[in-house]
Design a protein around this motif. Structure first.
Motif, short mmCIF file in Angstrom:
data_model
loop_
_atom_site.label_atom_id
_atom_site.label_comp_id
_atom_site.label_asym_id
_atom_site.label_seq_id
_atom_site.Cartn_x
_atom_site.Cartn_y
_atom_site.Cartn_z
N PHE A 17 54.01 80.35 73.21
CA PHE A 17 54.23 81.70 73.68
C PHE A 17 54.82 82.52 72.55
O PHE A 17 55.30 81.97 71.55
CB PHE A 17 55.24 81.69 74.84
N ARG A 18 54.79 83.83 72.72
CA ARG A 18 55.47 84.69 71.74
C ARG A 18 56.04 85.91 72.46
O ARG A 18 55.55 86.31 73.51
CB ARG A 18 54.52 85.11 70.64
N GLN A 19 57.08 86.43 71.84
CA GLN A 19 57.70 87.64 72.37
C GLN A 19 58.05 88.56 71.22
O GLN A 19 58.86 88.20 70.35
CB GLN A 19 58.94 87.32 73.19
N GLY A 33 61.57 75.79 74.16
CA GLY A 33 62.30 75.64 72.92
C GLY A 33 63.11 76.88 72.63
O GLY A 33 63.09 77.86 73.39
N GLN A 34 63.83 76.86 71.51
CA GLN A 34 64.70 77.97 71.17
C GLN A 34 63.98 79.07 70.41
O GLN A 34 64.51 80.17 70.26
CB GLN A 34 65.90 77.47 70.34
N ALA A 93 56.54 88.16 65.93
CA ALA A 93 57.21 87.85 67.20
C ALA A 93 58.05 86.60 67.03
O ALA A 93 57.93 85.88 66.03
CB ALA A 93 56.18 87.63 68.31
N MET A 94 58.85 86.33 68.04
CA MET A 94 59.49 85.02 68.16
C MET A 94 58.50 84.14 68.90
O MET A 94 57.97 84.54 69.95
CB MET A 94 60.79 85.14 68.95
N TYR A 95 58.25 82.97 68.35
CA TYR A 95 57.30 82.04 68.94
C TYR A 95 58.03 80.87 69.58
O TYR A 95 58.94 80.29 68.96
CB TYR A 95 56.32 81.54 67.88
N TYR A 96 57.62 80.53 70.80
CA TYR A 96 58.24 79.47 71.56
C TYR A 96 57.19 78.44 71.97
O TYR A 96 56.07 78.81 72.32
CB TYR A 96 58.86 80.01 72.84
N ARG A 119 57.34 88.37 77.07
CA ARG A 119 56.81 87.14 76.49
C ARG A 119 55.41 86.89 77.03
O ARG A 119 55.15 87.09 78.22
CB ARG A 119 57.73 85.98 76.84
N GLU A 120 54.52 86.44 76.16
CA GLU A 120 53.13 86.19 76.56
C GLU A 120 52.68 84.82 76.09
O GLU A 120 53.09 84.33 75.04
CB GLU A 120 52.21 87.26 75.96
#
Length: 123
Positions: free
Chosen positions: A37-39, A114-115, A92-95, A45-46
């Motif tokens: 995912f990414r935000q 995850g973080q 983005a931040m990737y999770y 978040r998507e």
């Protein structure tokens, strides 16, 4: 205790590549469908990509098809996201996440997260 630990993020120029990794522990990894995912700032978040338990089936959202590749190594309890031809809009931040269900492809609910690891793409 479930842990999902992402790594591999960083800053790249447009057109560059990054490979994200997510090491899992505390779950039955080979029995779990996994997702990335990414935000982005100011956005929800998507879901970006998902992979089946044994890695035989993958799914990508339209914006990353042909550029991102999700894979997994069940022996190492690790899922990867290879990102090529990166664009500034990929910033983005990737999770990574352990998905609650494997079907349908459009289901993005997750049990564990995850973080996150930051990806920044400059033009």
């Amino acid at each position: 205790q479930v842990q999902l630990v992402e790594s591999g993020g960083g800053s790249v120029q447009a057109g560059g590549s990054l490979r994200l990794s997510c090491a899992a522990s505390g779950i039955s990894f080979s029995s779990t469908c996994m997702g990335w995912f990414r935000q982005a700032p100011g956005k929800e978040r998507e879901g970006v990509a998902r992979i089946s338990k044994m890695g035989g089936t993958t799914y990508y959202v339209d914006g990353v098809k042909g550029r991102f590749t999700v894979s997994r190594d069940n022996a190492e309890n690790t899922v990867y996201l290879q990102m090529n031809s990166l664009k500034p809009e990929d910033t983005a931040m990737y999770y990574c996440a352990a998905l609650s269900r494997c079907y349908p492809d459009t289901f993005w609910g997750a049990d564990y997260w995850g973080q996150g690891t930051q990806v920044t793409v400059s033009s």
